[in-house]
Design a protein around this motif. Structure first.
Motif, PDB file in Angstrom:
ATOM      1  N   CYS A   1      -2.484  -0.350  -5.204  1.00 19.92           N
ATOM      2  CA  CYS A   1      -1.618  -0.391  -6.390  1.00 19.92           C
ATOM      3  C   CYS A   1      -1.045  -1.794  -6.648  1.00 19.92           C
ATOM      4  O   CYS A   1      -0.460  -2.034  -7.695  1.00 19.92           O
TER       5      CYS A   1
ATOM      6  N   CYS B   1      -0.073  -4.238  -1.466  1.00 23.87           N
ATOM      7  CA  CYS B   1      -0.940  -3.062  -1.361  1.00 23.87           C
ATOM      8  C   CYS B   1      -2.294  -3.348  -2.012  1.00 23.87           C
ATOM      9  O   CYS B   1      -2.345  -3.831  -3.136  1.00 23.87           O
TER      10      CYS B   1
ATOM     11  N   CYS C   1       0.849   4.837  -1.855  1.00 23.22           N
ATOM     12  CA  CYS C   1      -0.528   5.348  -1.930  1.00 23.22           C
ATOM     13  C   CYS C   1      -1.261   5.335  -0.587  1.00 23.22           C
ATOM     14  O   CYS C   1      -2.453   5.619  -0.544  1.00 23.22           O
TER      15      CYS C   1
HETATM   16 ZN   LIG Z   1       0.069   1.147  -3.019  1.00 21.37          ZN
END
Ligand SMILES: [Zn+2]
Ligand SMILES: *Cc1c(COP(=O)(O)O)cnc(C)c1O
Length: 427
Positions: free
Chosen positions: A15, A12, A30
């Motif tokens: 994050c 990601c 997210c």
């Molecule tokens: Zn994430």
């Protein structure tokens, strides 16, 4: 449906969470897009100028930094398109170090999408998909259809109903199932997200998107290698979803990290059509978000009103000290003709956008005349001949006699502007 690999994995961008290798485009926590991350140290000894030079004359020479599953032996000679010095175009627009990267002649379907599709489909196979597809503004449809045919995969392709006839035909000819959707690209894309989950199909730019996007890096690797392992000062690149422009930068960063080129901050310039300009608008406004637009432009291959990588592309362009511009449909047609008349390259509407934006960047002093600039031409003009309708007349049929030809030329001279006719008399 997952495969393991110790050289790369999905992570990601927000994050930093790892997801291994699976068909997934966004972080469930997210919602940020996932990116393929490599163990650069593990490829340091392999991804060298010498090994690359000894590789095949196509994108697979850069295979060590592409997410290709173990056991998949790619054999389609995609990419490695010409990088041409564009002196004639440069003269016209006031540039002395201008180059054109010509993906109008990419194999097998004449657009840069062949690069992304070849990487995505290698992964589709590894994940066990037997049906693949895409939501497309045209070129992606052509490439998925062609490459799925060769790999023996079923293809189901969704496009906006108003696509150019040539792009529809160029999909159906490969035996793919083509579904026209009564809506614009953003409607088509949303539907594809639902279909991918429901039917368990591999959509190259939906659930396979992180792998797909990596294929665009090869444009950057090739530019650096073709410049003699040097980075240019500027890149001018068309933007639809905003993926290609970001991946060219990722390629340059990897080359710097591995010591293949001298470090340099290349400036990135994005090009859009005014009729669909959410990213260039965000750059001009200084926004780090995108205000979606309803597309209305002849540059259909760039007509994405709510681009997935738009916010990241806008941010990245500003970070590099670059800029973004957008041009009208009339300027797009002039751009197509200008590139054809000066360099003998027939590009589609997206290339008209890039050429017209390049000219404007020099005119406005955003790029100075002697900087090394690469204008990225991404598709072929034979697919969007509708855009030039009314620009040229085929003319009357002349009898196969010299006298008839003489008379024909005289009639043309008489019809041209007074200035030219006068020059003829003076001789
Ligand atoms: Zn994430
Ligand atoms: C898809 C496409 C682009 C833009 O690619 P993104 O990565 O979505 O920004 C540019 N040119 C042509 C011809 C395309 O088909």
């Amino acid at each position: 449906m997952e495969y393991s690999c110790n050289l790369y994995e999905l992570r990601c961008g927000e994050c930093g969470k790892s997801y291994g290798n699976r068909p997934l485009s966004a972080c469930p926590d997210c919602f940020a897009p996932l990116e393929v991350q490599y163990d650069l140290e593990a490829v340091r000894g392999v991804f060298t100028r010498e090994n690359i030079a000894a590789g095949p004359a196509n994108i697979w020479r850069y295979k060590a930094l592409l997410p290709i599953p173990e056991g998949f032996a790619p054999d389609l000679p995609v990419g490695f398109t010409p990088l041409l010095r564009a002196n004639n175009l440069g003269k016209r627009i006031g540039a002395t170090n201008l180059y054109v990267k010509n993906d109008a002649v990419c194999f097998p379907t004449l657009s840069f999408k062949d690069r992304v599709v070849s990487v995505a489909l290698a992964n589709a196979r590894a994940f066990g998909f037997t049906t693949v597809g895409c939501s497309s503004t045209g070129n992606l449809a052509n490439s998925v259809a062609a490459q799925a045919a060769r790999l023996g995969l079923d293809a189901c392709i969704l496009v906006p109903a108003d696509l150019e006839a040539a792009k529809i035909l160029n999909t159906q000819v490969y035996g793919a199932r083509l579904v026209r959707i009564d809506g614009n690209y953003d409607h088509v894309n949303r539907l594809c997200t639902q279909i991918a989950d429901e039917y368990n199909w591999g959509f190259v730019n939906v659930n396979l998107r992180p792998y797909y996007a990596e294929g665009s890096k090869t444009v950057g690797y090739e530019i650096a290698e073709q410049l003699g392992w040097k980075l240019p000062d500027n890149i001018v690149c068309p933007m639809a979803g905003g993926s290609l422009i970001r991946k060219i930068r990722k390629a340059f960063k990897e080359l710097i990290a591995l010591g293949l080129v001298e470090p340099k901050e290349v400036r990135f310039f994005g090009a859009q059509a005014t009729g669909c300009s959410p990213i260039s608008h965000a750059v001009k406004q200084g926004w780090d978000y995108i205000e979606p637009q309803r597309p209305n432009t002849i540059a259909r291959s760039l007509a994405i009103g709510n681009p997935a990588d738009g916010p990241a592309a806008a941010k990245m362009i500003r970070e590099t000290g670059g800029w973004a511009e957008d041009v009208s449909d009339v300027e797009i047609v002039s751009g197509i003709q200008e590139l054809a008349e000066t360099e003998g390259i027939f590009t589609e509407t997206a290339g008209g956008v890039t050429t017209a934006v390049t000219a404007r960047l020099y005119a406005h002093g955003r790029i100075s005349l002697d900087e090394i600039t690469v204008s990225v031409i991404t598709g072929n003009g034979l697919k969007t001949t509708d855009a030039l309708e009314g620009c040229f007349e085929p003319g009357i049929a002349v009898k196969p006699k010299l006298a008839a030809f003489d008379e024909y030329l005289r009639s043309l001279d008489a019809a041209t502007e007074p200035e030219l006719a006068y020059a003829g008399e003076a001789r």
